[in-house]
Design a protein around this motif. Structure first.
Motif, PDB file in Angstrom:
ATOM      1  N   TYR A  27      41.191  41.973  43.978  1.00 42.92           N
ATOM      2  CA  TYR A  27      40.973  42.824  42.822  1.00 42.92           C
ATOM      3  C   TYR A  27      39.739  42.378  42.050  1.00 42.92           C
ATOM      4  CZ  TYR A  27      45.881  44.056  43.548  1.00 42.92           C
ATOM      5  OH  TYR A  27      47.062  44.488  44.082  1.00 42.92           O
ATOM      6  N   SER A  28      39.154  43.327  41.310  1.00 42.83           N
ATOM      7  CA  SER A  28      38.104  42.983  40.343  1.00 42.83           C
ATOM      8  C   SER A  28      38.795  42.428  39.099  1.00 42.83           C
ATOM      9  CB  SER A  28      37.280  44.220  39.976  1.00 42.83           C
ATOM     10  OG  SER A  28      38.057  45.092  39.171  1.00 42.83           O
ATOM     11  N   ARG A  29      38.017  41.865  38.178  1.00 46.28           N
ATOM     12  CA  ARG A  29      38.581  41.367  36.912  1.00 46.28           C
ATOM     13  C   ARG A  29      39.249  42.496  36.115  1.00 46.28           C
ATOM     14  NH1 ARG A  29      39.645  36.492  37.194  1.00 46.28           N
ATOM     15  NH2 ARG A  29      37.957  35.104  37.717  1.00 46.28           N
ATOM     16  N   PRO A  70      32.289  33.555  49.314  1.00 51.10           N
ATOM     17  CA  PRO A  70      32.582  32.125  49.208  1.00 51.10           C
ATOM     18  C   PRO A  70      33.996  31.953  48.648  1.00 51.10           C
ATOM     19  CG  PRO A  70      30.390  32.574  48.386  1.00 51.10           C
ATOM     20  CD  PRO A  70      31.055  33.910  48.602  1.00 51.10           C
ATOM     21  N   TRP A  71      34.772  31.094  49.282  1.00 54.21           N
ATOM     22  CA  TRP A  71      36.170  30.918  48.904  1.00 54.21           C
ATOM     23  C   TRP A  71      36.320  30.632  47.407  1.00 54.21           C
ATOM     24  CZ3 TRP A  71      40.582  32.352  50.759  1.00 54.21           C
ATOM     25  CH2 TRP A  71      41.762  31.779  50.290  1.00 54.21           C
ATOM     26  N   ASN A  72      35.375  29.871  46.849  1.00 49.28           N
ATOM     27  CA  ASN A  72      35.497  29.499  45.443  1.00 49.28           C
ATOM     28  C   ASN A  72      35.235  30.663  44.485  1.00 49.28           C
ATOM     29  OD1 ASN A  72      32.740  29.698  45.592  1.00 49.28           O
ATOM     30  ND2 ASN A  72      32.326  27.573  45.054  1.00 49.28           N
ATOM     31  N   THR A  73      34.894  31.850  44.991  1.00 47.57           N
ATOM     32  CA  THR A  73      34.735  33.017  44.119  1.00 47.57           C
ATOM     33  C   THR A  73      36.067  33.730  43.891  1.00 47.57           C
ATOM     34  OG1 THR A  73      34.182  34.554  45.911  1.00 47.57           O
ATOM     35  CG2 THR A  73      32.336  33.395  44.836  1.00 47.57           C
ATOM     36  N   LEU A  74      37.089  33.342  44.649  1.00 48.05           N
ATOM     37  CA  LEU A  74      38.398  33.970  44.524  1.00 48.05           C
ATOM     38  C   LEU A  74      39.344  33.075  43.741  1.00 48.05           C
ATOM     39  CD1 LEU A  74      37.298  34.772  47.594  1.00 48.05           C
ATOM     40  CD2 LEU A  74      39.460  35.947  47.617  1.00 48.05           C
ATOM     41  N   SER A  75      40.157  33.685  42.907  1.00 51.41           N
ATOM     42  CA  SER A  75      41.230  32.946  42.242  1.00 51.41           C
ATOM     43  C   SER A  75      42.501  33.772  42.403  1.00 51.41           C
ATOM     44  CB  SER A  75      40.903  32.698  40.773  1.00 51.41           C
ATOM     45  OG  SER A  75      40.704  33.908  40.085  1.00 51.41           O
ATOM     46  N   TYR A  76      43.588  33.080  42.670  1.00 51.49           N
ATOM     47  CA  TYR A  76      44.855  33.781  42.899  1.00 51.49           C
ATOM     48  C   TYR A  76      45.517  34.123  41.572  1.00 51.49           C
ATOM     49  CZ  TYR A  76      49.230  35.223  44.892  1.00 51.49           C
ATOM     50  OH  TYR A  76      50.321  35.971  45.255  1.00 51.49           O
ATOM     51  N   ASP A  77      45.956  35.363  41.444  1.00 52.22           N
ATOM     52  CA  ASP A  77      46.640  35.828  40.250  1.00 52.22           C
ATOM     53  C   ASP A  77      48.073  36.202  40.636  1.00 52.22           C
ATOM     54  OD1 ASP A  77      47.657  37.052  38.003  1.00 52.22           O
ATOM     55  OD2 ASP A  77      45.997  38.466  37.772  1.00 52.22           O
ATOM     56  N   PRO A  78      49.045  35.338  40.306  1.00 50.37           N
ATOM     57  CA  PRO A  78      50.427  35.630  40.675  1.00 50.37           C
ATOM     58  C   PRO A  78      50.944  36.946  40.096  1.00 50.37           C
ATOM     59  CG  PRO A  78      50.230  33.396  39.764  1.00 50.37           C
ATOM     60  CD  PRO A  78      48.910  34.083  39.584  1.00 50.37           C
ATOM     61  N   GLY A  82      47.705  38.889  44.197  1.00 50.27           N
ATOM     62  CA  GLY A  82      46.479  38.963  44.987  1.00 50.27           C
ATOM     63  C   GLY A  82      45.395  38.104  44.387  1.00 50.27           C
ATOM     64  N   TYR A  83      44.242  38.145  45.035  1.00 49.50           N
ATOM     65  CA  TYR A  83      43.092  37.368  44.594  1.00 49.50           C
ATOM     66  C   TYR A  83      42.219  38.215  43.681  1.00 49.50           C
ATOM     67  CZ  TYR A  83      44.520  33.940  47.983  1.00 49.50           C
ATOM     68  OH  TYR A  83      45.245  32.999  48.665  1.00 49.50           O
ATOM     69  N   VAL A  84      41.577  37.546  42.738  1.00 43.87           N
ATOM     70  CA  VAL A  84      40.693  38.218  41.786  1.00 43.87           C
ATOM     71  C   VAL A  84      39.297  37.626  41.952  1.00 43.87           C
ATOM     72  CG1 VAL A  84      40.226  38.630  39.341  1.00 43.87           C
ATOM     73  CG2 VAL A  84      42.584  38.624  40.177  1.00 43.87           C
ATOM     74  N   VAL A  85      38.301  38.513  41.959  1.00 46.49           N
ATOM     75  CA  VAL A  85      36.901  38.089  42.006  1.00 46.49           C
ATOM     76  C   VAL A  85      36.195  38.650  40.784  1.00 46.49           C
ATOM     77  CG1 VAL A  85      36.735  37.851  44.514  1.00 46.49           C
ATOM     78  CG2 VAL A  85      36.260  40.054  43.477  1.00 46.49           C
ATOM     79  N   ASN A  86      35.218  37.944  40.317  1.00 42.73           N
ATOM     80  CA  ASN A  86      34.454  38.384  39.150  1.00 42.73           C
ATOM     81  C   ASN A  86      33.298  39.265  39.625  1.00 42.73           C
ATOM     82  OD1 ASN A  86      33.865  38.595  36.451  1.00 42.73           O
ATOM     83  ND2 ASN A  86      32.601  36.746  36.425  1.00 42.73           N
TER      84      ASN A  86
END
Length: 125
Positions: A27-29, A70-78, A82-86
């Motif tokens: 997802y986007s922010r 890059p893996w470090n651009t994703l953060s998991y949002d419980p 899913g994962y969130v990218v900026n």
């Protein structure tokens, strides 16, 4: 390995099995669903995940494009599961991309450098 593997065998608070990551929404922010994790690329020497390859666009797997993030651009949002990218959809459309017909040469350092450079610079829209 049994088909009756339970969740606690494939996921902990800090760890998750790779097959559970594949297909997870990105997802986007702003909460817009951008795509799903197709697979990820792991550094053979360190064992660290270097890139998540996100499937973007298409319909029923047809016409998909693949964006290595890059893996470090994703953060998991419980909360979203899913994962969130900026990133916005427009920023992804300008990002490094490939298709089934234009698979990248992952052993070419210039290819990886291009991905890393894109995500390191400020993404002004």
């Amino acid at each position: 390995m049994s088909d009756s593997i339970t969740t606690h065998q494939t996921e902990t608070h800090d760890l998750i099995a790779s097959d559970k990551v594949e297909g997870t929404a990105v997802y986007s922010r702003d909460g817009e669903r951008l795509g799903t994790v197709k697979h990820f690329m792991v550094d053979k020497l360190t064992g660290h995940v270097t890139y998540a390859v996100m499937s973007f666009g298409g319909f029923l797997g047809i016409g998909n494009s693949y964006h290595p993030l890059p893996w470090n651009t994703l953060s998991y949002d419980p909360a979203q599961g899913g994962y969130v990218v900026n990133l916005t959809r427009e920023q992804l459309q300008s990002a490094p991309v490939y298709t089934e017909d234009t698979m990248p040469n992952w052993s070419d350092d210039m290819y990886s450098r291009g991905i890393d450079d894109y995500y390191r610079r400020p993404l002004d829209m």
